[in-house]
Each structure stands twice: as structure tokens, then as C-alpha cells.
Design a protein around this motif. Structure first.
Motif, PDB file in Angstrom:
ATOM      1  N   UNK A   1      44.601  40.755  58.233  1.00 17.24           N
ATOM      2  CA  UNK A   1      45.801  41.252  57.577  1.00 17.24           C
ATOM      3  C   UNK A   1      46.940  40.303  57.922  1.00 17.24           C
ATOM      4  N   UNK A   2      47.927  40.212  57.028  1.00 16.97           N
ATOM      5  CA  UNK A   2      49.060  39.325  57.273  1.00 16.97           C
ATOM      6  C   UNK A   2      50.351  40.015  56.877  1.00 16.97           C
TER       7      UNK A   2
ATOM      8  N   UNK B   1      52.014  44.593  51.935  1.00 18.51           N
ATOM      9  CA  UNK B   1      50.820  44.484  52.764  1.00 18.51           C
ATOM     10  C   UNK B   1      49.955  43.360  52.192  1.00 18.51           C
ATOM     11  N   UNK B   2      49.297  42.587  53.063  1.00 17.23           N
ATOM     12  CA  UNK B   2      48.436  41.492  52.625  1.00 17.23           C
ATOM     13  C   UNK B   2      47.088  41.618  53.327  1.00 17.23           C
ATOM     14  N   UNK B   3      46.024  41.687  52.536  1.00 23.84           N
ATOM     15  CA  UNK B   3      44.661  41.635  53.065  1.00 23.84           C
ATOM     16  C   UNK B   3      44.011  40.363  52.555  1.00 23.84           C
ATOM     17  N   UNK B   4      43.477  39.564  53.464  1.00 12.82           N
ATOM     18  CA  UNK B   4      42.855  38.298  53.090  1.00 12.82           C
ATOM     19  C   UNK B   4      41.337  38.469  53.086  1.00 12.82           C
TER      20      UNK B   4
ATOM     21  N   UNK C   1      44.412  38.828  48.815  1.00 14.07           N
ATOM     22  CA  UNK C   1      44.520  37.375  48.705  1.00 14.07           C
ATOM     23  C   UNK C   1      43.178  36.740  49.037  1.00 14.07           C
ATOM     24  N   UNK C   2      42.750  35.813  48.206  1.00 10.72           N
ATOM     25  CA  UNK C   2      41.514  35.101  48.480  1.00 10.72           C
ATOM     26  C   UNK C   2      41.213  34.149  47.347  1.00 10.72           C
ATOM     27  N   UNK C   3      40.404  33.148  47.631  1.00 15.63           N
ATOM     28  CA  UNK C   3      40.076  32.165  46.610  1.00 15.63           C
ATOM     29  C   UNK C   3      39.194  32.791  45.536  1.00 15.63           C
ATOM     30  N   UNK C   4      39.098  32.108  44.382  1.00 14.89           N
ATOM     31  CA  UNK C   4      38.190  32.556  43.336  1.00 14.89           C
ATOM     32  C   UNK C   4      36.778  32.651  43.906  1.00 14.89           C
ATOM     33  N   UNK C   5      36.111  33.774  43.640  1.00 20.00           N
ATOM     34  CA  UNK C   5      34.773  33.967  44.167  1.00 20.00           C
ATOM     35  C   UNK C   5      34.734  34.634  45.527  1.00 20.00           C
ATOM     36  N   UNK C   6      35.914  34.998  46.068  1.00 16.75           N
ATOM     37  CA  UNK C   6      35.939  35.627  47.394  1.00 16.75           C
ATOM     38  C   UNK C   6      35.473  37.076  47.360  1.00 16.75           C
ATOM     39  N   UNK C   7      35.484  37.699  46.179  1.00 10.91           N
ATOM     40  CA  UNK C   7      35.034  39.085  46.060  1.00 10.91           C
ATOM     41  C   UNK C   7      36.120  40.071  45.705  1.00 10.91           C
ATOM     42  N   UNK C   8      37.336  39.571  45.403  1.00  5.74           N
ATOM     43  CA  UNK C   8      38.476  40.458  45.129  1.00  5.74           C
ATOM     44  C   UNK C   8      38.258  41.285  43.862  1.00  5.74           C
TER      45      UNK C   8
END
Length: 518
Positions: A228-229, A216-219, A43-50
């Protein structure tokens, strides 16, 4: 590796992955474990590196530092073929399909089956049918990809990965071009794949979807893992992790108090560059003091409609009136002078000149107002920029800073600040928060609502259904160039989803009523 062995597979681990593009560190010492039998949301905003991280995992990019391990084995992945051999498959955000090939041909591209030295398309067709039946992804193996709706094209992408027996499946922003019903179907597919022992990596910035399927959630924020969430974590808490501060996910606005009609579109038809009808006999009015949102899957004529209103495309027929003035065939300069403010869907291409300073970009469409005796008034331009930077909370070191050096959210603030710095009859904003972080979205939405409250007619074109539901006073659903219905903002997502697939409003209501009774 056979599908029956999937449940016995080891954990796929990324350890200390770092990737730089010049001075930009896209991934900064990222460590993630991908476990078979679980859905892991990045999970992360556009441009976060995902996407950069997953492109490294799929062999499309090479990391500068770090290691990829499959169990105890270190993997060297320098191309997708190596990744696929390791059991890794990827469903790309932008489909990697050949439009003029059939589904079966796309399915076997790169590893074509042969018989007696000839391409064996019959076995390819058989493979498509087997996988379609197994995963309830109904696809005609002989259909040309270019003739398929985007939701079916995505099924083809998924089947391609499954045809390679992928144990570790990456879904990169897979819901961006889907209707709500197609999103629900995709979630079920991911869950069924997980339940048979595959590992799913789900890349997204949509909080609702994460909470629906994640184990599992990685931010990730600005290239780093920030935490982690748990799946039960609230959307507000997830948003705070993504942005680094508390944000409001609800648009605060009072009920609209619409005035007289300001924008009147009457039987407008617009052809695309290829000559095909993109906007088909469309009529729509927007009154002062209201926000009308056009909802729909990308590619149903929204872009051509916006460009026709601005004046960069010439309609085939029909008229456009703004405050009583006919701007049907007006050039952009005259439309702007008539009171049109325009936020384009691609800010990098159409919204600003990246090498220019913030101050210069803020006066691009109003140079006459900052010119005296043929010379630009540099002091006035600077003073205007300083005022707009403060008013719109543009995070910059100076008004002389180039717009290219700003974050996506601050670039969008520059575009909106320029358009709202003069009296408007109509604010036309296409994908106004695309590629913008949650914190900037909160601010941009407030300014859009504020413009409505000043009596401006506001027309928003957005593929983000949450944004449409939050901003709209009325929702116009567009499908294949036509408005299939205009509905209130509290219309159910199921009804909106059917309309986005081309079902007229009354028929969509009847369908949902029948489904409820069943």
C-alpha cells in the motif's frame, strides 16, 4: 438504493481473491477494501491482474477462491446484473455501448422503462438531462453514440453507471483515449462523486494520475498485492513498487543533431477499409538524427498512416520517399529493403509469430541474410539470437524458447531487437511501449534514443503523452487525419491537449493566453 443514502453505505471488501487461467495465476490471494467516500487506486503495469480483479467484482468473471463482502454480507456475483443490484457500476476501458443507439437508448438498455406497455424514451431522455446537469457531464440524449467523440462516449458510460445508482464505481483505465483536458475533467468528476459519498476504484498504470486523485493506493505486481502507498509517495517509489527494482522515469538523451531529410511524406491521403478518409493530405518530414513523435487520441488516422508507410495499405494520393527512393506503393518487403524498421502497434498480431522460437522471430524479415544455397543457416540463426538476447536483455531460458512464453516487455524487446539488427534509414515505431512494464520501457526508450544518435530518422506514434514529451525532438499533433501543428517537446500539456482536440497551434496558444489573463 437511492443517491441520498450513498454516504451511509458499508465497505465493499474482496478477501483472498484468486483467479487462474490454466497455468497462469492472474490474481493470487488479493485482499482489498473499497470504502465509500474515498478514491482507491489500483496501480500496476498492464497484465498485473487489475482488470481481472475488477471483472470479478463486476460479475464478468468468477473467482476460483476468495469472497466478496458488502459489510457483513457475503455476495455471490455471477453476472453484472447482480453486481449492479448490489450498487456496483463499472466504466469499462473498452466502451460497452451500442454505436447505432442514441445516448438515451444506451442509458436504459437492459432495464427499459415502459408506459402502457410501450418503451418510454421520454423518461430516459429526462434521466440523461438530470444526471448531465448534476455532474456537469453535458451529453445530448438524442445523439447517436457512433457520432460522439470518445471523450463524450466515456461520459455516457459514466452516466449509465450513475443511472443505476451505483455506490461503488469502477473506472478501468479510463484515461487511455482522452486528451489532457478531458483527463482533468474526469478527475474532477471522480472527486465530486467521492465527495458525495461514493466509493471510486480507479485502475491505472499512470503514476501522475494516481498522485493527483488517490486517497488509497494498492500496488499489484504479477497478480499479487505488493504493498500500500500514501498519495504523497513519489513517482519513483511507486514505479519501484510496480516493477520490483529501481527504475529511471526520465529518458536520458542529449539534444538532437539532425542531418538531412530521410523520410519525406508529401500530401498523403489514405482511405480506411470502409472507404472513409483516414489520412487527409498529410505532409511531414523526418531528418536523420531526430525523433519526431506523432501525438493524438487513438483513431485519428495514426494506424492507417503507419500501414501506408510500411506498404500494407495503398495511398489514394500523395508520395512517400525514403532516402530519395519512392516507396509510395511499395510492398513491405521493398520498404524494409529500403531501410524501414517497423515496430507495429499490435505486436501479437503483426510483430511476431508466437509459436516460433526467439531465434526464428529474430530473422523473420531477413531470411536472405541467413540462407545459403537455398537452406537456412541454423547455426548462424542461433548465434544471432544468442547475441541479440544478451544485447537487448531479453529474459529467456534459451533462444529456442517460444515468443508466446515471454512477458510482454520481453516480446517487445524481441521485435525491437530484430528491427535494430540491421542498418536503418527510418525506425517507425507505433505504440512502442504499449503493455510493457516500467523497467522494460526504460530499456526500450534508451535503444530508441541510441538509434537516433546513430543518424537514423525515428518516427514514433504514441497515445501516451508522457512518452511523447520524453522522447520527442519535435511533436506533430494529428487530428482526423491531418497534422494540426508541429511543436517543440517543451510545449505545455494544455496546448497539446487543445491541439489533440483539433485546435490549430496558433489558436491553442491564443486560447491559453486568454485563459491566463482571465
Amino acid at each position: 438504493m437511492s443517491i441520498t443514502e450513498v454516504g451511509q453505505q458499508p465497505t465493499l471488501s474482496l478477501r483472498g481473491i484468486t483467479k487462474r487461467f490454466g497455468p497462469l495465476t492472474a490474481n493470487d490471494d488479493i485482499t482489498v477494501d473499497i470504502v465509500p467516500g474515498r478514491i482507491h487506486c489500483l496501480l500496476g503495469e498492464n497484465g498485473a491482474g487489475k482488470s481481472t480483479l475488477m471483472n470479478i467484482l463486476f460479475g464478468l468473471l468468477e473467482a476460483d477462491e476468495g469472497e466478496i463482502r458488502l459489510g457483513e454480507t457475503s455476495l455471490k456475483l455471477t453476472n453484472p446484473k447482480q453486481a449492479m443490484a448490489a450498487g456496483i457500476g463499472m466504466v469499462h476501458q473498452h466502451f460497452m455501448l451500442i454505436p447505432v443507439f442514441t445516448v438515451a437508448e444506451n442509458m436504459v438498455l437492459g432495464h427499459e422503462p415502459t408506459r402502457a406497455g410501450m418503451l418510454d424514451l421520454q423518461s430516459a431522455r429526462r434521466k440523461v438531462r438530470e444526471l448531465s446537469a448534476r455532474y456537469k457531464l453535458d451529453v445530448d440524449p438524442d445523439a447517436l453514440v457512433e457520432d460522439l467523440p470518445v471523450g463524450i462516449q466515456q461520459r455516457v458510460e459514466i452516466l449509465k453507471a450513475l443511472a443505476n445508482d451505483a455506490t461503488y464505481l469502477i473506472f478501468d483505465e479510463p484515461t487511455a483515449v482522452l486528451t489532457p483536458q478531458e483527463i482533468d475533467e474526469l478527475m474532477l468528476v471522480m472527486q465530486s462523486l467521492r465527495d458525495e459519498g461514493r466509493a471510486i476504484v480507479f485502475i491505472t498504470h499512470k503514476l501522475r494520475e494516481v498522485r493527483a486523485v488517490a486517497d488509497d493506493i494498492t500496488v499489484i505486481r504479477r497478480g499479487k498485492v505488493v504493498g500500500q502507498a500514501e498519495p504523497g509517495t513519489s513517482e519513483g517509489e511507486l514505479a519501484t513498487m510496480m516493477v520490483g527494482r529501481s527504475v529511471s522515469l526520465k529518458v536520458g538523451k542529449t539534444a538532437a543533431d539532425p542531418g538531412s531529410e530521410r523520410l519525406v511524406i508529401d500530401h498523403l491521403t489514405v482511405a480506411s477499409e470502409s472507404g472513409a478518409v483516414a489520412v487527409d493530405d498529410l505532409s511531414l518530414t523526418v531528418r536523420g538524427g531526430e525523433i519526431v513523435c506523432i501525438a493524438g487520441v487513438q483513431g485519428n488516422g495514426q494506424t492507417e498512416l503507419a500501414e501506408a508507410l510500411l506498404g500494407t495499405m495503398t495511398p489514394v494520393s500523395g508520395t512517400v520517399n525514403l532516402d530519395g527512393a519512392d516507396i509510395t506503393n511499395a510492398r513491405p518487403a521493398r520498404s524494409i529493403k529500403a531501410g524501414l524498421g517497423y515496430v507495429p502497434e499490435d505486436r501479437h498480431r503483426d510483430g511476431f509469430i508466437g509459436e516460433f522460437s526467439i531465434a526464428e522471430n529474430l530473422v523473420l524479415d531477413n531470411l536472405d541474410g541467413f540462407t545459403k544455397f537455398g537452406s537456412l543457416q541454423l547455426k548462424a540463426i542461433a548465434e544471432n539470437a544468442i547475441a541479440r538476447i544478451e544485447e537487448f536483455d531479453i529474459r529467456a531460458t534459451s533462444h529456442t524458447q517460444s515468443v508466446n512464453s515471454l512477458s510482454g516487455g520481453n516480446q517487445q524487446k524481441v521485435v525491437l531487437a530484430r528491427e535494430l539488427s540491421r542498418p536503418l534509414a527510418l525506425l517507425l515505431a507505433s505504440q512502442p511501449t504499449r503493455g510493457v512494464d516500467v523497467g522494460a520501457i526504460e530499456f526500450l526508450h534508451k535503444r530508441i534514443v541510441g538509434e537516433r544518435d546513430r543518424g537514423t530518422a525515428v518516427l514514433i506514434i504514441s497515445t501516451e503523452l508522457e512518452e511523447v514529451e520524453s522522447l520527442a525532438d519535435r511533436i506533430a499533433v494529428m487530428y482526423r487525419g491531418r497534422i494540426v501543428g508541429i511543436v517543440p517537446p517543451d510545449t505545455s500539456r494544455d496546448v497539446l491537449g487543445l491541439m489533440m482536440a483539433g485546435v490549430p497551434h496558433e489558436d491553442a496558444l491564443a486560447t491559453m493566453k486568454e485563459a491566463t489573463h482571465e
